[in-house]
Design a protein around this motif. Structure first.
Motif, PDB file in Angstrom:
ATOM      1  N   UNK A  19       0.829  -1.206   0.000  1.00 35.98           N
ATOM      2  CA  UNK A  19       0.000   0.000   0.000  1.00 35.98           C
ATOM      3  C   UNK A  19       0.861   1.253   0.000  1.00 35.98           C
ATOM      4  N   UNK A  20       1.901   1.259   0.838  1.00 28.15           N
ATOM      5  CA  UNK A  20       2.767   2.442   0.912  1.00 28.15           C
ATOM      6  C   UNK A  20       3.567   2.613  -0.367  1.00 28.15           C
ATOM      7  N   UNK A  84       8.056   3.488   6.095  1.00 24.20           N
ATOM      8  CA  UNK A  84       7.297   2.283   6.444  1.00 24.20           C
ATOM      9  C   UNK A  84       7.423   1.167   5.417  1.00 24.20           C
ATOM     10  N   UNK A  85       7.863   1.474   4.198  1.00 26.49           N
ATOM     11  CA  UNK A  85       8.139   0.394   3.238  1.00 26.49           C
ATOM     12  C   UNK A  85       9.243  -0.490   3.790  1.00 26.49           C
ATOM     13  N   UNK A 172       0.059   8.455   5.685  1.00 19.96           N
ATOM     14  CA  UNK A 172      -0.049   6.998   5.489  1.00 19.96           C
ATOM     15  C   UNK A 172       1.234   6.320   5.950  1.00 19.96           C
ATOM     16  N   UNK A 173       2.358   6.891   5.551  1.00 20.30           N
ATOM     17  CA  UNK A 173       3.668   6.389   5.960  1.00 20.30           C
ATOM     18  C   UNK A 173       3.776   6.362   7.485  1.00 20.30           C
ATOM     19  N   UNK A 174       3.376   7.463   8.107  1.00 20.92           N
ATOM     20  CA  UNK A 174       3.451   7.595   9.561  1.00 20.92           C
ATOM     21  C   UNK A 174       2.605   6.530  10.260  1.00 20.92           C
ATOM     22  N   UNK A 175       1.364   6.364   9.812  1.00 26.72           N
ATOM     23  CA  UNK A 175       0.451   5.462  10.525  1.00 26.72           C
ATOM     24  C   UNK A 175       0.732   3.985  10.266  1.00 26.72           C
ATOM     25  N   UNK A 176       1.408   3.667   9.194  1.00 24.67           N
ATOM     26  CA  UNK A 176       1.851   2.281   9.015  1.00 24.67           C
ATOM     27  C   UNK A 176       2.919   1.949  10.059  1.00 24.67           C
TER      28      UNK A 176
END
Length: 266
Positions: A19-20, A84-85, A172-176
């Motif tokens: 997703x990221x 987050x990847x 999105x990156x942060x919350x993953x």
């Protein structure tokens, strides 16, 4: 149950990583590269500070997990560059390395580096507990100061004009990464209520909560304890302590003695 947990978490972080990656590629294709001065609004800057403090926490885990500094540094650079990847790729890789025996206590083995042949974990020559307490206290204060300053100078973050494509991608990156930290908190906490409350605080206050939680856990350890013990819940801390002192066979005997009510022979 253990296999279900391993497959579930491995699947979850595989999906989140994809997703990221898709979000990153889509945002680059539609809004260009992120290295533009106009994107660095006050709330974007605050979000990046929040993001990278969580990256520090994840990088600390990677440093404890990796057996040599070269691989730890390489993974840390990837965390800084790809966020987050990298988090998801690293977690999926660690779950994929689990043996059939390790699956029975999967989170424990994912959190810690591989043990040596005698069953003990290699000790460091010094204990950085006090340094970690100070470092995460300062990082928490830094984020709190950043949050208050940005609120005072730029107002509330809940404004539509702030939600640019790159801000959305950053969130999105942060919350993953918050998901990864939440799995650790759920493992650490002895009740689902306390775990749920901490996770809500992570979602609302980000790295401020991360720092408070880590410092709280560090104060449950003595300054002579190895740093990696902060990663473990109370049950695994006791098990690791027995392995350090007596090896796997001795630890198993101690556990048997406790079950049978026999005195310890060590």
């Amino acid at each position: 149950m253990a296999i279900w947990l391993v497959n579930g978490l491995r699947g979850l972080f595989s999906v989140l990583g994809c997703l990221m990656l898709a979000t990153l590629l889509y945002t680059i294709s539609t809004d260009g590269l992120p290295f533009r001065r106009d994107l660095l609004t006050p709330w974007m800057a605050a979000t990046l500070v929040d993001f990278y403090i969580n990256v520090v926490a994840l990088a600390a885990w990677v440093s404890c997990k990796e057996s040599n500094w070269v691989s730890a540094i390489l993974w840390t650079i990837l965390l800084v560059c790809f966020g987050s990847i990298t988090t998801c790729a690293y977690i999926v890789l660690q779950f994929s390395k689990l043996s059939s025996e390790s699956v029975q206590d999967a989170i424990y083995h994912v959190l810690l580096r591989n043990q040596s042949k005698n069953g003990t974990i290699q000790k460091r020559t010094f204990s950085p507990i006090v340094t970690a307490r100070i470092s995460f206290s300062l990082l928490g204060l830094l984020m709190l100061g950043t949050l208050i300053y940005t609120l005072l100078t730029d107002g509330s973050p809940f404004r539509k004009e702030l939600l640019t494509p790159w801000m959305t991608a950053t969130l999105i990156d942060f919350y993953i990464n918050v998901v990864a930290l939440s799995v650790w908190v759920a493992y650490k906490e002895s009740s689902w209520i306390s775990a749920f409350l901490w996770i809500i605080l992570l979602i609302c206050f980000g790295s401020i909560t991360t720092c408070i939680y880590i410092v709280q856990q560090l104060f449950q350890l003595s300054s002579q304890d190895p740093l990696y013990l902060v990663l473990l819940n109370n049950g695994n801390r006791q098990k690791t302590g027995m392995r350090q002192l007596h090896g796997d066979d001795g630890a198993a005997q101690l556990m048997d003695n406790k079950v049978l009510g026999k005195p310890d022979m060590y």
